[in-house]
Structures are given as C-alpha cells and as structure tokens.
Design a protein around this motif. Structure first.
Motif, PDB file in Angstrom:
ATOM      1  N   VAL A   1       0.854  -1.065  -0.423  1.00 48.09           N
ATOM      2  CA  VAL A   1      -0.326  -0.028  -0.189  1.00 48.09           C
ATOM      3  C   VAL A   1       1.295   0.890   0.047  1.00 48.09           C
ATOM      4  O   VAL A   1       1.895   1.343   0.721  1.00 48.09           O
ATOM      5  CB  VAL A   1      -0.893   0.107   0.943  1.00 48.09           C
TER       6      VAL A   1
ATOM      7  N   THR B   1      -9.116   1.024   0.943  1.00 44.88           N
ATOM      8  CA  THR B   1      -8.299   0.989   2.452  1.00 44.88           C
ATOM      9  C   THR B   1     -10.391   0.813   3.302  1.00 44.88           C
ATOM     10  O   THR B   1     -10.377  -0.205   4.498  1.00 44.88           O
ATOM     11  CB  THR B   1      -7.258   2.103   2.912  1.00 44.88           C
TER      12      THR B   1
ATOM     13  N   ARG C   1     -11.715  -0.584  10.949  1.00 53.26           N
ATOM     14  CA  ARG C   1     -12.156  -0.571   9.710  1.00 53.26           C
ATOM     15  C   ARG C   1     -13.719  -0.614   9.879  1.00 53.26           C
ATOM     16  O   ARG C   1     -14.306  -0.421   8.885  1.00 53.26           O
ATOM     17  CB  ARG C   1     -12.053  -2.186   9.322  1.00 53.26           C
TER      18      ARG C   1
ATOM     19  N   CYS D   1      -3.430  -3.268  15.540  1.00 56.03           N
ATOM     20  CA  CYS D   1      -3.082  -2.895  14.221  1.00 56.03           C
ATOM     21  C   CYS D   1      -1.421  -2.655  14.199  1.00 56.03           C
ATOM     22  O   CYS D   1      -1.423  -1.886  14.837  1.00 56.03           O
ATOM     23  CB  CYS D   1      -4.239  -1.920  13.945  1.00 56.03           C
TER      24      CYS D   1
ATOM     25  N   TYR E   1       1.378  -0.790  12.657  1.00 56.57           N
ATOM     26  CA  TYR E   1       1.086  -0.314  11.330  1.00 56.57           C
ATOM     27  C   TYR E   1       1.848  -0.188  10.168  1.00 56.57           C
ATOM     28  O   TYR E   1       3.188  -0.155  11.266  1.00 56.57           O
ATOM     29  CB  TYR E   1       0.945   0.901  11.325  1.00 56.57           C
TER      30      TYR E   1
ATOM     31  N   THR F   1     -11.299  -2.262   5.042  1.00 59.96           N
ATOM     32  CA  THR F   1     -10.462  -4.060   5.575  1.00 59.96           C
ATOM     33  C   THR F   1      -8.952  -2.989   5.968  1.00 59.96           C
ATOM     34  O   THR F   1      -8.370  -4.110   6.574  1.00 59.96           O
ATOM     35  CB  THR F   1      -9.153  -4.291   3.725  1.00 59.96           C
ATOM     36  N   TYR F   2      -8.617  -2.105   5.804  1.00 57.47           N
ATOM     37  CA  TYR F   2      -7.417  -1.582   6.541  1.00 57.47           C
ATOM     38  C   TYR F   2      -7.524  -0.200   8.049  1.00 57.47           C
ATOM     39  O   TYR F   2      -8.676  -0.283   7.861  1.00 57.47           O
ATOM     40  CB  TYR F   2      -6.401  -0.672   6.003  1.00 57.47           C
ATOM     41  N   CYS F   3      -7.332  -0.784   8.771  1.00 55.65           N
ATOM     42  CA  CYS F   3      -7.184   0.012  10.086  1.00 55.65           C
ATOM     43  C   CYS F   3      -5.656   1.662   9.815  1.00 55.65           C
ATOM     44  O   CYS F   3      -5.273   1.261   9.012  1.00 55.65           O
ATOM     45  CB  CYS F   3      -6.686  -0.290  11.235  1.00 55.65           C
TER      46      CYS F   3
ATOM     47  N   ALA G   1      -0.903   2.291   7.089  1.00 59.94           N
ATOM     48  CA  ALA G   1      -2.486   1.624   7.566  1.00 59.94           C
ATOM     49  C   ALA G   1      -1.873   0.056   8.243  1.00 59.94           C
ATOM     50  O   ALA G   1      -0.300  -0.024   8.151  1.00 59.94           O
ATOM     51  CB  ALA G   1      -2.948   2.132   5.673  1.00 59.94           C
ATOM     52  N   ALA G   2      -2.910  -0.542   8.137  1.00 55.44           N
ATOM     53  CA  ALA G   2      -2.507  -1.725   9.081  1.00 55.44           C
ATOM     54  C   ALA G   2      -3.440  -2.890   8.109  1.00 55.44           C
ATOM     55  O   ALA G   2      -4.932  -2.349   8.944  1.00 55.44           O
ATOM     56  CB  ALA G   2      -2.048  -1.644   9.559  1.00 55.44           C
ATOM     57  N   ARG G   3      -3.022  -4.350   7.937  1.00 60.64           N
ATOM     58  CA  ARG G   3      -4.916  -4.548   7.934  1.00 60.64           C
ATOM     59  C   ARG G   3      -4.117  -5.472   9.696  1.00 60.64           C
ATOM     60  O   ARG G   3      -2.973  -5.239  10.249  1.00 60.64           O
ATOM     61  CB  ARG G   3      -3.870  -6.236   7.647  1.00 60.64           C
TER      62      ARG G   3
ATOM     63  N   TYR H   1       2.671   0.103   6.899  1.00 54.31           N
ATOM     64  CA  TYR H   1       2.231   1.197   5.287  1.00 54.31           C
ATOM     65  C   TYR H   1       2.208   2.933   5.927  1.00 54.31           C
ATOM     66  O   TYR H   1       1.294   2.916   7.050  1.00 54.31           O
ATOM     67  CB  TYR H   1       0.933   0.992   5.118  1.00 54.31           C
TER      68      TYR H   1
END
Length: 121
Positions: free
Chosen positions: A2, A28, A53, A106, A108, A31-33, A96-98, A110
């Motif tokens: 990402v 995102t 999310r 989370c 992070y 899906t991503y926090c 961002a992170a999944r 990205y």
C-alpha cells in the motif's frame, strides 16, 4: 503493498485550520485500520487519531475536540484540524495496517512520507 501519500500541510497562525488528506493506492475502507501520527522536532512520535475498519475513531487527548478524521471515499482519509496551536507543529504521517486476524491489533506497517504543519503564535 500500500502506498500512502499525504498532502495539505502548510503554515498557519494559531487558531487557524488545515485539512490533511491521505490517498492510498488501494481501497482501504473496511479492510485496513488507519491512523494519523505526528512527530515534532526533538520529540517522540505521537498518535493523533486511529480509525478502525468499521469507522470508529479515537483521538489523542491533546487534539480531542479540535481534530476530526473521516473517510472521504474508499481510498482517501482526511484529518480536519481546527483551533490549531503552536504545539501542533509537527510532521504529520498517515499509516495503515491490516488488523491481526486473531488479536485485532493494528501494527502499522505502511506509512506515507509525511506533510509538515507549522503553527505560529
């Protein structure tokens, strides 16, 4: 992978407002926090806002009531900053992170390149 790109930083006087944007290379939303962090010169990195999310948002006490983060669309996150203070001067980063599927945490991994915010008194 990402990619995150922040924009909207600048110089304002105390009491002014700025809106930061974070554009992600993918969708995102849901899906991503996501999160906003900042780092002032000579200080540790500080979490400003976290966005789960499901859209739930939490804020650092130092910005509560003044900053609002919201999702503009599926890949753009904004941070509206009002009543800015000189102590808000910092480089602001989007992250961002999944979330971990087992713990929901989370981590992070990205990060954007940052956008500078300078508030003068």
């Amino acid at each position: 992978q990402v990619q995150l790109v922040e924009s909207g930083g600048g110089s304002v006087q105390a009491g002014g407002s700025l809106r930061l944007s974070c554009v992600a290379s993918i969708n995102t939303y849901g899906t991503y926090c996501m999160a906003w962090f900042r780092r002032a010169p000579g200080k540790e990195r500080e979490g400003v806002a976290t966005i789960a999310r499901d859209g739930r948002t939490s804020y650092a006490d130092s910005v509560k009531g003044r900053f609002t983060s919201y999702q503009d669309n599926t890949n753009t996150l904004s941070l509206q900053m009002n009543s800015l203070k000189p102590e808000d001067t910092a480089m602001y980063y989007c992250a961002a992170a999944r979330p971990n599927p087992y713990t929901g945490v989370c981590d992070y991994n990205y990060w954007g390149q940052g956008t500078q915010v300078t508030v003068s008194s």
